[in-house]
Design an enzyme around this catalytic site. Structure first.
Site, PDB file in Angstrom:
ATOM      1  N   GLY A 138      32.951  43.284  48.032  1.00  0.00           N
ATOM      2  CA  GLY A 138      33.316  42.389  46.947  1.00  0.00           C
ATOM      3  C   GLY A 138      32.941  40.957  47.237  1.00  0.00           C
ATOM      4  O   GLY A 138      33.550  40.051  46.703  1.00  0.00           O
ATOM      5  N   CYS A 139      31.944  40.734  48.103  1.00  0.00           N
ATOM      6  CA  CYS A 139      31.620  39.383  48.550  1.00  0.00           C
ATOM      7  C   CYS A 139      31.273  38.502  47.363  1.00  0.00           C
ATOM      8  O   CYS A 139      30.552  38.897  46.472  1.00  0.00           O
ATOM      9  CB  CYS A 139      30.480  39.394  49.565  1.00  0.00           C
ATOM     10  SG  CYS A 139      29.024  40.276  49.023  1.00  0.00           S
ATOM     11  N   GLY A 140      31.799  37.273  47.389  1.00  0.00           N
ATOM     12  CA  GLY A 140      31.541  36.349  46.307  1.00  0.00           C
ATOM     13  C   GLY A 140      30.335  35.485  46.584  1.00  0.00           C
ATOM     14  O   GLY A 140      29.359  35.525  45.856  1.00  0.00           O
TER      15      GLY A 140
END
Length: 258
Positions: free
Chosen positions: A102-104
């Site tokens: 879920g890296c932003g």
């Protein structure tokens, strides 16, 4: 790849359900680790090549000699073999990636990096609304892993008429697009025009990657963020989304189309 689990549904009672797998994947160059991504353990070679290309660590898929995939108790490794002078070391050092699914701000070392996107390309061929509608409608039929698990994203490469010709799936939307990029770009730059359709919303990271793939357009299931639109404008990449009642809402570098 998925496992089976017993679940209980109020409508169907007890049944088996597919559970998506998620494993650490270490990606490196010539025996030296670069990053560890949490990803679905399928099409790992495509993931490694696609990430290296979309993050700018490698200039061309033609430069990659081989990718060695090995399985360990802790996860998988993908070692990209390439002539040392063809690895862009400045990008390797700057992109010490935090590899959560879920890296932003995946791969962004500092805020200034957000204001230094790759150079814009000439706008690609126009993609008609009917083609985007057709691709969005057809995408679920190509999501074989998601049909089992209902927990993975898909990225698809489509012809200009909306026909889907290549799909990759992963628990992470960024990973799915990197896998698609790797599958397309491993042998160099394909010259066929097309666009990308994804099962997720359109974020600025996906705009970066779609532009690197020279897509004519990036379409998502939900509307893009403001930052994604700003970046798409700077990169001359058209962006689209599925709208109410099956309509398509376009966001274009030139104008907003209906």
């Amino acid at each position: 790849m998925s496992r089976r689990a017993n679940v209980h549904s109020s409508a169907e009672g007890s049944r088996e359900w597919g559970i998506a797998e998620e494993v650490p994947v270490e990606i490196g160059f010539n025996g030296t680790a670069w990053t560890v991504m949490m990803a679905s353990p399928t099409d790992v070679e495509d993931l490694a090549i696609g990430l290296a290309l979309t993050e700018g660590a490698v200039a061309s898929g033609r430069d990659i000699e081989t990718v060695e995939i090995r399985q360990w108790p802790e996860g998988l490794t993908a070692d990209i073999r390439i002539a040392p002078d063809l690895v862009r070391s400045d990008r390797i050092h700057r992109r010490a990636l935090d590899g959560r699914t879920g890296c932003g701000l995946c791969g962004v070392e500092q805020l200034a990096d957000l204001h230094a996107p790759p150079s814009a390309l000439p706008p690609g061929p126009r993609v008609e609304a009917a083609a985007i509608r057709a691709a969005l409608a057809a995408l679920p039929g190509h999501q074989h892993l998601n049909r089992e698990t209902r927990s993975v994203h898909a990225a698809a490469w489509c012809r200009l008429d909306g026909e889907i010709i290549l799909v990759r799936e992963d628990v992470g939307r960024h990973n799915a697009l990197d896998k698609l990029a790797g599958a397309r770009l491993r042998g160099g730059e394909p010259d066929d025009a097309g666009f990308v359709v994804m099962s997720s919303r359109c974020s600025f990271e996906l705009v970066f990657k779609a532009a690197r793939m020279r897509a004519a357009l990036l379409a998502g299931q939900s509307a893009p963020t403001g930052l994604a639109l700003d970046l798409a404008t700077r990169l001359a990449l058209r962006v689209a989304a599925a709208g109410p009642d099956g309509a398509i809402v376009f966001f274009s570098p030139e104008s907003a189309d209906e």
